[in-house]
Structure formats: structure tokens, C-alpha cells
Design a protein around this motif. Structure first.
Motif, PDB file in Angstrom:
ATOM      1  N   GLN A 157      36.642  -9.033  26.440  1.00 43.51           N
ATOM      2  CA  GLN A 157      37.127  -9.396  25.100  1.00 43.51           C
ATOM      3  C   GLN A 157      36.291  -8.742  24.001  1.00 43.51           C
ATOM      4  O   GLN A 157      36.649  -8.795  22.835  1.00 43.51           O
ATOM      5  CB  GLN A 157      37.109 -10.914  24.926  1.00 43.51           C
ATOM      6  CG  GLN A 157      38.100 -11.664  25.798  1.00 43.51           C
ATOM      7  CD  GLN A 157      37.590 -11.889  27.226  1.00 43.51           C
ATOM      8  OE1 GLN A 157      36.465 -11.527  27.544  1.00 43.51           O
ATOM      9  NE2 GLN A 157      38.417 -12.492  28.060  1.00 43.51           N
ATOM     10  N   PHE A 158      35.158  -8.137  24.390  1.00 46.02           N
ATOM     11  CA  PHE A 158      34.291  -7.451  23.430  1.00 46.02           C
ATOM     12  C   PHE A 158      34.154  -5.989  23.876  1.00 46.02           C
ATOM     13  O   PHE A 158      33.066  -5.515  24.193  1.00 46.02           O
ATOM     14  CB  PHE A 158      32.916  -8.119  23.360  1.00 46.02           C
ATOM     15  CG  PHE A 158      32.944  -9.525  22.839  1.00 46.02           C
ATOM     16  CD1 PHE A 158      32.724  -9.786  21.496  1.00 46.02           C
ATOM     17  CD2 PHE A 158      33.200 -10.598  23.680  1.00 46.02           C
ATOM     18  CE1 PHE A 158      32.756 -11.079  21.004  1.00 46.02           C
ATOM     19  CE2 PHE A 158      33.227 -11.899  23.209  1.00 46.02           C
ATOM     20  CZ  PHE A 158      33.007 -12.139  21.860  1.00 46.02           C
ATOM     21  N   SER A 159      35.283  -5.298  23.904  1.00 52.83           N
ATOM     22  CA  SER A 159      35.294  -3.942  24.453  1.00 52.83           C
ATOM     23  C   SER A 159      34.460  -2.959  23.645  1.00 52.83           C
ATOM     24  O   SER A 159      34.024  -1.926  24.156  1.00 52.83           O
ATOM     25  CB  SER A 159      36.730  -3.427  24.569  1.00 52.83           C
ATOM     26  OG  SER A 159      37.454  -3.643  23.373  1.00 52.83           O
ATOM     27  N   LEU A 160      34.207  -3.262  22.374  1.00 51.59           N
ATOM     28  CA  LEU A 160      33.363  -2.375  21.568  1.00 51.59           C
ATOM     29  C   LEU A 160      31.899  -2.463  22.019  1.00 51.59           C
ATOM     30  O   LEU A 160      31.164  -1.474  21.945  1.00 51.59           O
ATOM     31  CB  LEU A 160      33.482  -2.724  20.082  1.00 51.59           C
ATOM     32  CG  LEU A 160      33.165  -1.589  19.097  1.00 51.59           C
ATOM     33  CD1 LEU A 160      34.075  -0.402  19.331  1.00 51.59           C
ATOM     34  CD2 LEU A 160      33.304  -2.060  17.665  1.00 51.59           C
ATOM     35  N   ILE A 161      31.482  -3.646  22.491  1.00 52.30           N
ATOM     36  CA  ILE A 161      30.140  -3.789  23.064  1.00 52.30           C
ATOM     37  C   ILE A 161      30.022  -2.911  24.308  1.00 52.30           C
ATOM     38  O   ILE A 161      29.017  -2.234  24.533  1.00 52.30           O
ATOM     39  CB  ILE A 161      29.854  -5.266  23.434  1.00 52.30           C
ATOM     40  CG1 ILE A 161      29.868  -6.162  22.187  1.00 52.30           C
ATOM     41  CG2 ILE A 161      28.513  -5.388  24.159  1.00 52.30           C
ATOM     42  CD1 ILE A 161      28.700  -5.971  21.261  1.00 52.30           C
ATOM     43  N   ASP A 162      31.084  -2.915  25.126  1.00 50.57           N
ATOM     44  CA  ASP A 162      31.094  -2.071  26.326  1.00 50.57           C
ATOM     45  C   ASP A 162      31.032  -0.596  25.955  1.00 50.57           C
ATOM     46  O   ASP A 162      30.362   0.195  26.625  1.00 50.57           O
ATOM     47  CB  ASP A 162      32.359  -2.355  27.147  1.00 50.57           C
ATOM     48  CG  ASP A 162      32.421  -1.529  28.414  1.00 50.57           C
ATOM     49  OD1 ASP A 162      31.615  -1.790  29.334  1.00 50.57           O
ATOM     50  OD2 ASP A 162      33.260  -0.611  28.489  1.00 50.57           O
ATOM     51  N   LEU A 163      31.722  -0.211  24.882  1.00 55.42           N
ATOM     52  CA  LEU A 163      31.692   1.179  24.418  1.00 55.42           C
ATOM     53  C   LEU A 163      30.261   1.601  24.100  1.00 55.42           C
ATOM     54  O   LEU A 163      29.805   2.675  24.501  1.00 55.42           O
ATOM     55  CB  LEU A 163      32.576   1.322  23.173  1.00 55.42           C
ATOM     56  CG  LEU A 163      32.631   2.722  22.554  1.00 55.42           C
ATOM     57  CD1 LEU A 163      33.688   3.558  23.252  1.00 55.42           C
ATOM     58  CD2 LEU A 163      32.940   2.656  21.062  1.00 55.42           C
ATOM     59  N   ILE A 164      29.536   0.735  23.393  1.00 51.14           N
ATOM     60  CA  ILE A 164      28.153   1.049  23.021  1.00 51.14           C
ATOM     61  C   ILE A 164      27.259   1.067  24.260  1.00 51.14           C
ATOM     62  O   ILE A 164      26.367   1.919  24.390  1.00 51.14           O
ATOM     63  CB  ILE A 164      27.630   0.031  21.984  1.00 51.14           C
ATOM     64  CG1 ILE A 164      28.435   0.142  20.691  1.00 51.14           C
ATOM     65  CG2 ILE A 164      26.148   0.255  21.696  1.00 51.14           C
ATOM     66  CD1 ILE A 164      28.135  -0.939  19.679  1.00 51.14           C
ATOM     67  N   SER A 165      27.498   0.150  25.197  1.00 54.21           N
ATOM     68  CA  SER A 165      26.662   0.103  26.400  1.00 54.21           C
ATOM     69  C   SER A 165      26.792   1.370  27.230  1.00 54.21           C
ATOM     70  O   SER A 165      25.885   1.728  27.978  1.00 54.21           O
ATOM     71  CB  SER A 165      27.038  -1.117  27.257  1.00 54.21           C
ATOM     72  OG  SER A 165      28.268  -0.918  27.928  1.00 54.21           O
ATOM     73  N   ARG A 166      27.922   2.054  27.102  1.00 54.77           N
ATOM     74  CA  ARG A 166      28.149   3.283  27.863  1.00 54.77           C
ATOM     75  C   ARG A 166      27.755   4.536  27.073  1.00 54.77           C
ATOM     76  O   ARG A 166      28.013   5.658  27.520  1.00 54.77           O
ATOM     77  CB  ARG A 166      29.618   3.373  28.289  1.00 54.77           C
ATOM     78  CG  ARG A 166      30.015   2.299  29.296  1.00 54.77           C
ATOM     79  CD  ARG A 166      31.475   2.378  29.670  1.00 54.77           C
ATOM     80  NE  ARG A 166      31.838   1.359  30.633  1.00 54.77           N
ATOM     81  CZ  ARG A 166      31.760   1.499  31.955  1.00 54.77           C
ATOM     82  NH1 ARG A 166      31.326   2.644  32.457  1.00 54.77           N
ATOM     83  NH2 ARG A 166      32.093   0.520  32.764  1.00 54.77           N
ATOM     84  N   ALA A 167      27.159   4.346  25.892  1.00 51.34           N
ATOM     85  CA  ALA A 167      26.739   5.486  25.063  1.00 51.34           C
ATOM     86  C   ALA A 167      25.295   5.880  25.351  1.00 51.34           C
ATOM     87  O   ALA A 167      24.647   6.519  24.516  1.00 51.34           O
ATOM     88  CB  ALA A 167      26.916   5.148  23.580  1.00 51.34           C
ATOM     89  N   THR A 168      24.793   5.515  26.527  1.00 50.80           N
ATOM     90  CA  THR A 168      23.415   5.837  26.911  1.00 50.80           C
ATOM     91  C   THR A 168      23.114   7.313  26.736  1.00 50.80           C
ATOM     92  O   THR A 168      22.064   7.703  26.210  1.00 50.80           O
ATOM     93  CB  THR A 168      23.177   5.453  28.390  1.00 50.80           C
ATOM     94  OG1 THR A 168      23.579   4.102  28.598  1.00 50.80           O
ATOM     95  CG2 THR A 168      21.733   5.624  28.773  1.00 50.80           C
ATOM     96  N   ILE A 169      24.046   8.152  27.167  1.00 48.42           N
ATOM     97  CA  ILE A 169      23.827   9.591  27.148  1.00 48.42           C
ATOM     98  C   ILE A 169      23.695  10.131  25.725  1.00 48.42           C
ATOM     99  O   ILE A 169      23.013  11.127  25.492  1.00 48.42           O
ATOM    100  CB  ILE A 169      24.961  10.312  27.912  1.00 48.42           C
ATOM    101  CG1 ILE A 169      24.586  11.764  28.190  1.00 48.42           C
ATOM    102  CG2 ILE A 169      26.275  10.210  27.167  1.00 48.42           C
ATOM    103  CD1 ILE A 169      25.560  12.450  29.123  1.00 48.42           C
TER     104      ILE A 169
END
Length: 514
Positions: free
Chosen positions: A71-83
Motif C-alpha cells: 500500500q506504500f509502493s513509493l516507499i518500495d520505489l525508494i528502497s530499490r534506489a540503492t544503486i
């Protein structure tokens, strides 16, 4: 037709709510962490760990969301921005390597003089702008990158153009007007150029990774490191614009905060999986063993006890996310801040062997034992050689950096493949082993590769939680480095040896528990 229109309008409002919720969940977390350690020499990363895990768990326990926070897909987007955050560190590391190897000295960077006004306790006005700008940069660049390649990880994909626009425009205008900037117009242009360059590196590294995948499945982060470090070496005179400054200061903390929230949401789910206790045990005690064992070696045989060597040395030797973030943010001194990007770059040059062996192992479903043993042997030899170099450094900057570069490379080979060999010998499945090793040393590269699906979907979904749990060791890690900083950089010896011993016993226990 009217119903469909109404649903579209609700969905459009929902993405704006997600944007604001993500902003107000992550930014205050970083600010509270900085407030908690204000007036001390401790790093705020520790507090981010605790708040992130707690927030993720509470969101699920209260029924607001479900494991993984879909429900917080933008948080997931940021979590995958490691690179995205790491690309900047690799670029800066390439610059510093070129300067050191070429004996180049440049004039001090006087482009920006930060405002001294304290907006929040422990956070200056310019630092606050860096944190907020890092948030906008991460979502903007990651969304534009996915939009360009047509990648989709959730229903969020239809809003990528809007997210990219909001993120990048927000990042451009986030300039502290009270900071003294030598040339504001040039400074803004430099920030835009840096955004374009990061996007270009992401697209280029992805293209190369896909092109070479039929031969060997090397992860994208490996090629991103080579390209960004190479650009840094070529453009060693580049003065940092607002993009690099923001991501260096706050990129890793913001990414970690998002990952810890995702990880905290999976606490209950993860503990229900058979065999997870051994994974968590190795992650926890492995963190103690490889961190404090490496520090003990540097102190005993490298004859150095100063945080200027220990902090960047261990950040590079383990590709350690928390310690790297603390160093680049300046929490452990200026010397550690400029050395850390060098040290995290050096081991990645060896990752053509690391990731090639692991990629082939993933394809066959089990570790390639003989190549792994040879790599461990090479790591031991290089570590011994590095300790001799460090013991003769005599406090000279060039000699210390040379010794730390060798140690970072050697100890990383020992830690990564030593962990894989030990856990594979006792029968742990390869996907679980990858999660254990990446969390046991907080290894950013292995984390990003696992999150990207290198070891299967189950490992990809669980890695944010597994990776975050060993951060509970960080009260010890940052307490020890905090004590060192309060003692003119001198790390206390006896506690280090005790913690290394406890870590060794814990690693043995985790092997028995498999």
C-alpha cells in the motif's frame, strides 16, 4: 463510464497521498535520528534502523498495511534506489583514486559554504535541504529510469511520469538560499548535469548487464560501479553540484530508512519460515565477527587504532552500508569521509570474480566450491600483505590509503566467500546463504544483487528484512566508533577483541543451527 472516471480520480489522488506520506514518513525519521545523537560523535544510522523496523512492524500490526508494504509502493520505489545512491559514491571514489595514484592535489572546494543556522536539533539548514533533496532525487531518477526502460514492479508504473517530474523538479529548486554559493546559476546547471549523468550510468549499466546475461548473469551494480568510477577518474577536477552533495550526505540514510520499513513489515512473516533462525543468527553474529575481527587484525598486526583508518577500512572491506553512510555523511571525521568512497570502490574491481562465481552458482543451484576456496585463499594472502603495509605506514596518508585499499580487497574476499563456503558446507540452501552473507556483513552490492532477483524471488522479497536485522548490532558498532571519536579517534582495544570472540562463537552456533 462515470464509475471508471471516479476510480481514476481516486487513484490520481492516491498517488499524491503516497508522495506526501512517503515524504513525511522518511524525512522525519532521518531528522529524529540526527536529533537523538546531537551533541555526540555517534552516527544517526543506528536510530534510523530502530525507527524504520518499528515503523514497518507497526504499520502491519495495526492493519494499515500488509507485509512488504504494497500500500506504500513509493516507499518500495525508494528502497530499490540503492544503486542511485551508490553510483555517486563510486564516482567520488574514482576521483579520489585518480588523485592518489596520480599524486594530484587540487585547490579546496569553495563552491558552497553551508548555512550555520540550525533548523532542527542536530541538523543545519543546508543539511535539511540536502536530506529533502536526496528524497526527491531518489524517486525522480529511479522513476525516470524505470519509465525509460519500461520496467514495472507494481501498479505504480502508470504514475512514473508524474513521479519523475515531481522528483526532478523538486530536486532542482531545493537550493538553500542562505548558503553561500559562489555561482548559483552554474551550481544549478551542475546539478542537472549530474542528474543526467546518473541516469545515463543506470541505463548504460542495465544495457550491458542484459547484453552479457546470456554469457554470465553479472548484476547491474557491477557495471554501474565500473562506469561511474571510470567517469570519476576521468573527471577528477569536477566540483560537486547539488545532486552529488545531497546524495553523498543523505542518499544512503534515506534508502536505508525505506529498506528498514519494508524489512520491519516482514518480521512476523520471516520468522514463520523454516530455517530462518540460522539465517538470522549468522547475519547477527557474522556482523560482529567480520566487523570486529577485521578491526582486531588492523589493531594487532596493522598497528593502527585510529578511526580515520578503521572506519573507511571496514566500510570498504565489508562494503558495509551503515558504516559507508556514516563515513560519507561526515559523522566519523573528514579523513574518513574522503577515504570511504575510495575503499568501497576498490573491492568492486574484484567483483568480476565475485559475481561471476556467484552468478554461475545461482544458475546451477549450489556454490561452486573450488573457485570459492581459491578466492578465500587469495583473500587471506592479500589481507596478510595489507597488514604488513599498514604496519609500516608511519602515519603517512598515502601509505595508509595504500594499506587500506589492499585490506579492503583482501578482507572482503575472505568475508564474502568465507561466509558462502562455511554455510554451504553445513548444507544451507544457496538463496538463504546469500541472504545470510549479505546481511552478515551489510554488503551493499550483494544486497542489491539479491534484491534484484539473482538468487530467486523468495530471497528478493525477504532480503530487506534479513538485511535490516543485523543492524541491531549497530548499537555496538557505532558505540565503539563513537567512543573512538570522543577519544581523539583512538579505538579501545579490549572491547574489540571481546566482541570479535563473541562473533566467532555466534558464527559457529549459526552453522550448527542450519
Amino acid at each position: 463510464m462515470e464509475v471508471a472516471t471516479v476510480l481514476d480520480q481516486v487513484a490520481n489522488l492516491q498517488i499524491l497521498n503516497q508522495f506526501l506520506l512517503s515524504l513525511f514518513l522518511l524525512i522525519p525519521m532521518v531528522l529524529v535520528a540526527r536529533t537523538a545523537v546531537a551533541g555526540t560523535r555517534y552516527s544517526p544510522i543506528l536510530i534510523i534502523v530502530i525507527f524504520g523496523l518499528t515503523m514497518g512492524y507497526v504499520l502491519v500490526a495495526s492493519g494499515v498495511s500488509t507485509p512488504g508494504l504494497p500500500q506504500f509502493s513509493l516507499i518500495d520505489l525508494i528502497s530499490r534506489a540503492t544503486i542511485v545512491a551508490l553510483t555517486v559514491s563510486f564516482f567520488v571514489g574514482g576521483q579520489e583514486l585518480r588523485k592518489i595514484l596520480g599524486g594530484i592535489e587540487l585547490d579546496p572546494d569553495d563552491m558552497v559554504t553551508p548555512s550555520k543556522e540550525e533548523t532542527f536539533v542536530g541538523t543545519g539548514r543546508t543539511q535539511l535541504i540536502f536530506i529533502v533533496r536526496a528524497f526527491f532525487l531518489l524517486i525522480g531518477i529511479e522513476a525516470l529510469y524505470r519509465l525509460t526502460l519500461g520496467l514495472s514492479f507494481s501498479d505504480l508504473s502508470r504514475f512514473y511520469p508524474l513521479i519523475a517530474y515531481l522528483g526532478l523538479v523538486g530536486a532542482v529548486i531545493m537550493i538553500d538560499h542562505k548558503a553561500q554559493v559562489a555561482n548559483k546559476r552554474l551550481y544549478i546547471k551542475m546539478g542537472i548535469v549530474e542528474m543526467v549523468a546518473i541516469l545515463g550510468i543506470l541505463l548504460g549499466s542495465y544495457t550491458i548487464a542484459m547484453w552479457i546475461k546470456p554469457i554470465i548473469a553479472l548484476p547491474q551494480i557491477f557495471f554501474a560501479m565500473i562506469i561511474s568510477a571510470g567517469l570519476g577518474a576521468l573527471m577528477y577536477r569536477w566540483r560537486f553540484g547539488p545532486t552529488i552533495r545531497a546524495l553523498l550526505f543523505a542518499g544512503i540514510p534515506v534508502v536505508l530508512a525505506a529498506n528498514f520499513m519494508i524489512g520491519g513489515s516482514r518480521i512476523t512473516e520471516a520468522f514463520a519460515i523454516t530455517g530462518m533462525n540460522a539465517v538470522l543468527a549468522y547475519g547477527f553474529f557474522g556482523q560482529m565477527f567480520w566487523m570486529f575481527g577485521g578491526i582486531a587484525l588492523l589493531m594487532l598486526f596493522g598497528k593502527t587504532e585510529h578511526a580515520r583508518n578503521l572506519a573507511p577500512g571496514m566500510a570498504g572491506a565489508l562494503s558495509h552500508s551503515g558504516l559507508t553512510g556514516a563515513c560519507t555523511a561526515g559523522d566519523l571525521g573528514k579523513t574518513a569521509a574522503y577515504r570511504a568512497p575510495i575503499m568501497i570502490n576498490v573491492p568492486f574491481f574484484g567483483h568480476i570474480f565475485v559475481f561471476s562465481v556467484l552468478a554461475m552458482s545461482a544458475q546451477q543451484g549450489s556454490l561452486m566450491m573450488w573457485p570459492s576456496l581459491l578466492i578465500v585463499l587469495a583473500g587471506v594472502i592479500l589481507t596478510v600483505f595489507s597488514l604488513k603495509t599498514m604496519s609500516k605506514a608511519d602515519g603517512k596518508d598515502a601509505n595508509e590509503v595504500k594499506g587500506l585499499m589492499q585490506f579492503s580487497f583482501g578482507w572482503q574476499l575472505c568475508a564474502v566467500f568465507g561466509g558462502f563456503v562455511l554455510l554451504s558446507v553445513v548444507g544451507m540452501p544457496l538463496g538463504f546463504t546469500a541472504m545470510s552473507v549479505s546481511s552478515g556483513i551489510s554488503h551493499f552490492g550483494l544486497f542489491a544483487a539479491t534484491q534484484g532477483g539473482m538468487f530467486g524471488e523468495e530471497a528478493s522479497l525477504l532480503i530487506p528484512f534479513i538485511f535490516s536485522m543485523p543492524f541491531l548490532v549497530h548499537p555496538l558498532v557505532f558505540f565503539m566508533f563513537g567512543r573512538a571519536m570522543e577519544s581523539d579517534g583512538q579505538m579501545p582495544r579490549v572491547p574489540v577483541f571481546i566482541l570479535a570472540g563473541i562473533g566467532l562463537l555466534g558464527v559457529l552456533y549459526s552453522m550448527i543451527a542450519v
